[in-house]
Design an enzyme around this catalytic site. Structure first.
Site, PDB file in Angstrom:
ATOM      1  N   LYS A  23     -17.345  38.101   8.390  1.00 57.44           N
ATOM      2  CA  LYS A  23     -16.808  39.450   8.618  1.00 57.44           C
ATOM      3  C   LYS A  23     -15.808  39.871   7.530  1.00 57.44           C
ATOM      4  O   LYS A  23     -15.755  41.034   7.149  1.00 57.44           O
ATOM      5  CB  LYS A  23     -16.163  39.545  10.001  1.00 57.44           C
ATOM      6  CG  LYS A  23     -17.188  39.539  11.139  1.00 57.44           C
ATOM      7  CD  LYS A  23     -16.545  39.793  12.481  1.00 57.44           C
ATOM      8  CE  LYS A  23     -17.569  39.679  13.599  1.00 57.44           C
ATOM      9  NZ  LYS A  23     -17.029  39.979  14.918  1.00 57.44           N
ATOM     10  N   SER A  80     -28.273  33.803  18.721  1.00 55.50           N
ATOM     11  CA  SER A  80     -27.782  35.155  18.999  1.00 55.50           C
ATOM     12  C   SER A  80     -28.813  35.973  19.771  1.00 55.50           C
ATOM     13  O   SER A  80     -30.019  35.830  19.563  1.00 55.50           O
ATOM     14  CB  SER A  80     -27.472  35.856  17.680  1.00 55.50           C
ATOM     15  OG  SER A  80     -27.337  37.230  17.919  1.00 55.50           O
ATOM     16  N   GLY A  96      -4.336  37.190  23.560  1.00 53.31           N
ATOM     17  CA  GLY A  96      -5.044  36.645  22.404  1.00 53.31           C
ATOM     18  C   GLY A  96      -4.633  37.391  21.154  1.00 53.31           C
ATOM     19  O   GLY A  96      -4.170  38.554  21.226  1.00 53.31           O
ATOM     20  N   ALA A  97      -4.768  36.709  20.006  1.00 55.27           N
ATOM     21  CA  ALA A  97      -4.398  37.353  18.741  1.00 55.27           C
ATOM     22  C   ALA A  97      -5.395  36.984  17.640  1.00 55.27           C
ATOM     23  O   ALA A  97      -5.051  36.956  16.464  1.00 55.27           O
ATOM     24  CB  ALA A  97      -2.981  36.947  18.350  1.00 55.27           C
ATOM     25  N   GLY A  98      -6.629  36.702  18.034  1.00 59.67           N
ATOM     26  CA  GLY A  98      -7.675  36.366  17.055  1.00 59.67           C
ATOM     27  C   GLY A  98      -8.433  37.611  16.619  1.00 59.67           C
ATOM     28  O   GLY A  98      -7.919  38.734  16.706  1.00 59.67           O
ATOM     29  N   ARG A 107      -0.986  32.163  22.661  1.00 61.31           N
ATOM     30  CA  ARG A 107      -0.524  30.773  22.689  1.00 61.31           C
ATOM     31  C   ARG A 107       0.305  30.477  21.434  1.00 61.31           C
ATOM     32  O   ARG A 107       1.417  29.990  21.509  1.00 61.31           O
ATOM     33  CB  ARG A 107      -1.754  29.853  22.770  1.00 61.31           C
ATOM     34  CG  ARG A 107      -1.440  28.394  22.739  1.00 61.31           C
ATOM     35  CD  ARG A 107      -2.709  27.581  22.860  1.00 61.31           C
ATOM     36  NE  ARG A 107      -3.648  27.826  21.753  1.00 61.31           N
ATOM     37  CZ  ARG A 107      -4.844  27.264  21.652  1.00 61.31           C
ATOM     38  NH1 ARG A 107      -5.277  26.441  22.603  1.00 61.31           N
ATOM     39  NH2 ARG A 107      -5.625  27.520  20.624  1.00 61.31           N
ATOM     40  N   GLY A 137     -17.295  41.668  29.459  1.00 55.03           N
ATOM     41  CA  GLY A 137     -17.512  41.522  28.008  1.00 55.03           C
ATOM     42  C   GLY A 137     -18.892  41.995  27.598  1.00 55.03           C
ATOM     43  O   GLY A 137     -19.097  42.405  26.456  1.00 55.03           O
TER      44      GLY A 137
HETATM   45  P1  NAP Z   1     -10.690  33.742  17.500  1.00 57.95           P
HETATM   46  O1  NAP Z   1     -10.444  34.636  16.362  1.00 57.95           O
HETATM   47  O2  NAP Z   1     -10.974  32.299  17.246  1.00 57.95           O
HETATM   48  O3  NAP Z   1      -9.404  33.816  18.479  1.00 57.95           O
HETATM   49  C1  NAP Z   1      -9.339  33.018  19.608  1.00 57.95           C
HETATM   50  C2  NAP Z   1      -8.149  33.437  20.472  1.00 57.95           C
HETATM   51  O4  NAP Z   1      -8.214  32.688  21.679  1.00 57.95           O
HETATM   52  C3  NAP Z   1      -6.800  33.125  19.843  1.00 57.95           C
HETATM   53  O5  NAP Z   1      -5.869  34.070  20.269  1.00 57.95           O
HETATM   54  C4  NAP Z   1      -6.486  31.750  20.429  1.00 57.95           C
HETATM   55  O6  NAP Z   1      -5.120  31.455  20.483  1.00 57.95           O
HETATM   56  C5  NAP Z   1      -7.024  31.922  21.830  1.00 57.95           C
HETATM   57  N1  NAP Z   1      -7.357  30.649  22.482  1.00 57.95           N
HETATM   58  C6  NAP Z   1      -8.461  29.901  22.236  1.00 57.95           C
HETATM   59  N2  NAP Z   1      -8.462  28.816  23.050  1.00 57.95           N
HETATM   60  C7  NAP Z   1      -7.327  28.902  23.804  1.00 57.95           C
HETATM   61  C8  NAP Z   1      -6.772  28.090  24.824  1.00 57.95           C
HETATM   62  N3  NAP Z   1      -7.384  26.972  25.227  1.00 57.95           N
HETATM   63  N4  NAP Z   1      -5.617  28.467  25.378  1.00 57.95           N
HETATM   64  C9  NAP Z   1      -5.009  29.608  24.980  1.00 57.95           C
HETATM   65  N5  NAP Z   1      -5.472  30.427  24.019  1.00 57.95           N
HETATM   66  C10 NAP Z   1      -6.639  30.066  23.429  1.00 57.95           C
HETATM   67  O7  NAP Z   1     -11.895  34.255  18.399  1.00 57.95           O
HETATM   68  P2  NAP Z   1     -12.371  35.777  18.653  1.00 57.95           P
HETATM   69  O8  NAP Z   1     -13.440  36.138  17.707  1.00 57.95           O
HETATM   70  O9  NAP Z   1     -11.149  36.631  18.722  1.00 57.95           O
HETATM   71  O10 NAP Z   1     -13.045  35.647  20.090  1.00 57.95           O
HETATM   72  C11 NAP Z   1     -12.277  35.514  21.267  1.00 57.95           C
HETATM   73  C12 NAP Z   1     -13.129  35.830  22.491  1.00 57.95           C
HETATM   74  O11 NAP Z   1     -13.624  37.149  22.404  1.00 57.95           O
HETATM   75  C13 NAP Z   1     -14.339  34.922  22.619  1.00 57.95           C
HETATM   76  O12 NAP Z   1     -14.415  34.423  23.917  1.00 57.95           O
HETATM   77  C14 NAP Z   1     -15.539  35.820  22.386  1.00 57.95           C
HETATM   78  O13 NAP Z   1     -16.624  35.501  23.248  1.00 57.95           O
HETATM   79  C15 NAP Z   1     -14.989  37.186  22.751  1.00 57.95           C
HETATM   80  N6  NAP Z   1     -15.673  38.239  21.988  1.00 57.95           N
HETATM   81  C16 NAP Z   1     -16.473  39.090  22.690  1.00 57.95           C
HETATM   82  C17 NAP Z   1     -17.148  40.103  22.046  1.00 57.95           C
HETATM   83  C18 NAP Z   1     -18.015  41.019  22.849  1.00 57.95           C
HETATM   84  O14 NAP Z   1     -18.829  41.779  22.276  1.00 57.95           O
HETATM   85  N7  NAP Z   1     -17.883  41.030  24.147  1.00 57.95           N
HETATM   86  C19 NAP Z   1     -17.011  40.263  20.664  1.00 57.95           C
HETATM   87  C20 NAP Z   1     -16.177  39.389  19.952  1.00 57.95           C
HETATM   88  C21 NAP Z   1     -15.515  38.381  20.644  1.00 57.95           C
HETATM   89  P3  NAP Z   1      -4.350  30.765  19.242  1.00 57.95           P
HETATM   90  O15 NAP Z   1      -4.064  31.860  18.292  1.00 57.95           O
HETATM   91  O16 NAP Z   1      -3.165  30.156  19.858  1.00 57.95           O
HETATM   92  O17 NAP Z   1      -5.299  29.733  18.690  1.00 57.95           O
END
Ligand code: NAP
Length: 518
Positions: free
Chosen positions: A305, A249, A374-376, A398, A482
């Protein structure tokens, strides 16, 4: 004062001498001559090494470690005992002798006698466990002081979990400068820095990662530059990143640079907390039971978290309402009476990144048509933030069921990822990992859909400019990286930690430098 001791651990005298020079240049405060590392070691070689070390005017420890406690070259006991007594006669400031050997009369008596004749040299009595913590740690210190009351008592043990570090903090709190306690391994890293606040006799650091004599040892450069070792005193406050993994990190670089820029007596450390809710709770219970550690706040990342939210709900004092709605806490502060407060700065960081680029206030996002892809976890925080100000949101994902349930919670529209080609929104936000390193040639949005009037925000920050942002820029759209979200959430955390405004120039410069290096 806690010495920053650097082990000299080369195989021959010439390379040891070079290592001494490098250690001095790096800023070592003490040298530990690990004579057991020298091949075919004899008294002449030890004499030459001590003479070279003495020229530095730094205090020196001479150690000839028994293989049973992590030593090299399996040296016979009579030779080890002879090296230690000779070191005393040559005026070493300290010698380190294993407690287990010291209490053997044929080993310890001669050392005791030589120490009595040479009052300048002090004795470190040590005990090591490379597999696990000691059962009764305080008992070991009591035994060591009973065996030789003037000794500096040292233990070094492997921390299987960060929670194993607290026993080390307790003994250093009790014995201060008469003791050393080191927790080895990645889980023990915090012990190498925090014991300075408690006035431990020394902390070890290596010249470079490959010269470390124990697992988890930090380099002198990192100790001094990143963890601000020289400025740590009994009033230092500690902050940290709780997660698993944490070692890659950029949080420690960014937060420590901000503390430095504001001349705050604060240090931020990576805190590897393995396991689930139980281990997470134990960690915070350990922290809150020891107000004297001055651990005042934490960033929280994967996988804790939700655990952080649960802890704040059951044992905390305050939870930011939107954090509760998001269902995740990424920032904890330790408030009055050691009560925990929970916040989510991910949403705030994203909102600030977006509104900053658009030159508007948060409430002006009201009614703006927004496509969240996205929905994560990241999407959840951003949707909550946007919904709060009344933006019109469509969630594309997705996995349809996830889009559907997130949309239901925050009263949004939803669609499958393939519908992105029909996107017609003022703001487009990618919250998936599509486009992230190493698959940097992918984008969640076909370039034909990108329009000049759009604001396109990619939460991915590795690479700094994703394919989506490059194509959006070419289409004439306004883009938000980002990295701006990362900067925004770090700035919010700084504010929560210190009650001061974050030095934005520093946080931006250091974040971009650190992310650019990745
Ligand atoms: P997460 O909870 O694992 O969610 C991942 C999301 O990405 C889900 O919606 C997933 O879809 C989708 N996804 C992953 N691989 C995919 C693919 N090959 N095709 C289509 N959809 C895909 O992760 P998260 O914590 O939300 O993080 C997501 C992104 O946000 C990361 O890239 C991270 O670097 C970024 N982020 C940035 C910050 C910042 O400070 N800039 C902070 C937090 C996160 P499904 O639901 O279909 O699996």
């Amino acid at each position: 004062m806690t010495y920053l001791a650097v082990p000299i651990s080369e195989k021959n005298i010439q390379t040891c001498k070079e290592q001494i020079k490098t250690a001095v240049k790096a800023g070592a405060g003490m040298l530990e001559l690990r004579t057991d590392y020298i091949e075919t070691v004899n008294i002449e070689k030890v004499k030459e090494l001590i003479a070279a070390a003495k020229q530095t005017n730094l205090p020196i420890i001479v150690t000839c470690r028994d293989t049973a406690e992590g030593g090299q070259n399996n040296l016979p006991a009579p030779l080890r005992s002879q090296i230690l007594t000779e070191a005393i006669n040559l005026g070493a400031d300290l010698i380190d002798c294993e407690y287990a050997n010291f209490i053997q009369s044929n080993f310890g008596e001669i050392i005791k006698k030589t120490l009595a004749e040479n009052k300048k040299t002090r004795l470190i009595l040590s005990a090591h466990n490379f597999k696990a913590p000691f059962g009764n740690l305080d008992g070991i210190y009591e035994q060591m002081f009973a065996a030789f009351p003037q000794a500096i008592a040292k233990t070094a043990y492997h921390a299987n979990h960060i929670n194993d570090c607290f026993a080390a903090f307790d003994v250093i709190k009790k014995y201060g400068n008469k003791a050393i306690a080191i927790c080895m391994g990645q889980a023990g890293v915090i012990s190498r820095v925090i014991t300075k606040k408690l006035d431990a006799f020394l902390a070890f650091a290596s010249i470079e990662d490959t010269a470390a004599t124990a697992s988890g040892q930090i380099t002198v450069e990192k100790m001094k530059k990143q963890y601000r070792f020289d400025s740590i005193n009994d009033e230092t406050e500690f902050f940290g990143l709780i997660g698993d993994p944490v070692e890659h990190s950029i949080g420690p670089v960014v937060h420590n640079a901000c503390f430095g820029a504001e001349k705050l007596n604060c240090v931020y450390l990576p805190m590897l907390v393995t396991g689930g809710q139980v281990q997470f709770n134990e960690f915070l219970d350990n922290v809150t039971a020891r107000a004297w550690l001055d651990m005042r706040g934490f960033s929280v990342t994967i996988p804790h978290k939700v655990n952080a939210l649960q802890y704040a709900k059951t044992k905390g004092e305050y939870i930011e309402p939107l954090a509760a709605k998001i269902g995740a806490v990424n920032t904890l502060t330790v408030g009055l009476n050691e009560r925990i407060n929970g916040y989510n700065t991910d949403y705030a960081g994203a909102m600030d990144a977006l509104t900053g680029a658009m030159g508007i206030k948060r409430k002006q996002l009201h009614s703006k048509t927004t496509a969240v892809i996205g929905a994560g976890g990241a999407a959840r925080a951003i949707v909550a933030g946007l919904a709060e100000v009344g933006a019109k949101i469509t969630i594309y994902n997705r996995t349809l069921s996830k889009a559907q349930s997130l949309a239901a919670e925050f009263a949004c529209h939803w669609a499958g990822l393939e519908e992105v080609k029909n996107i017609d929104a003022e703001i487009v936000i990618n919250c998936t990992s599509i486009g992230m390193h190493p698959k940097i040639d992918a984008s969640p949005v076909p370039k034909e859909c990108l329009k000049p009037a759009m604001v396109v925000f990619d939460t991915v920050y590795n690479p700094l400019e994703t394919l989506l942002l490059r194509q959006a820029k070419r289409a004439g759209a306004k883009v938000v990286s980002g990295s701006e979200m990362f900067i925004g959430q770090a700035a919010e955390q700084f504010k929560l930690f210190t009650h001061k405004d974050c030095p934005m120039d520093t946080v931006r410069k250091v974040t971009l430098e650190a992310l650019g290096e990745k």
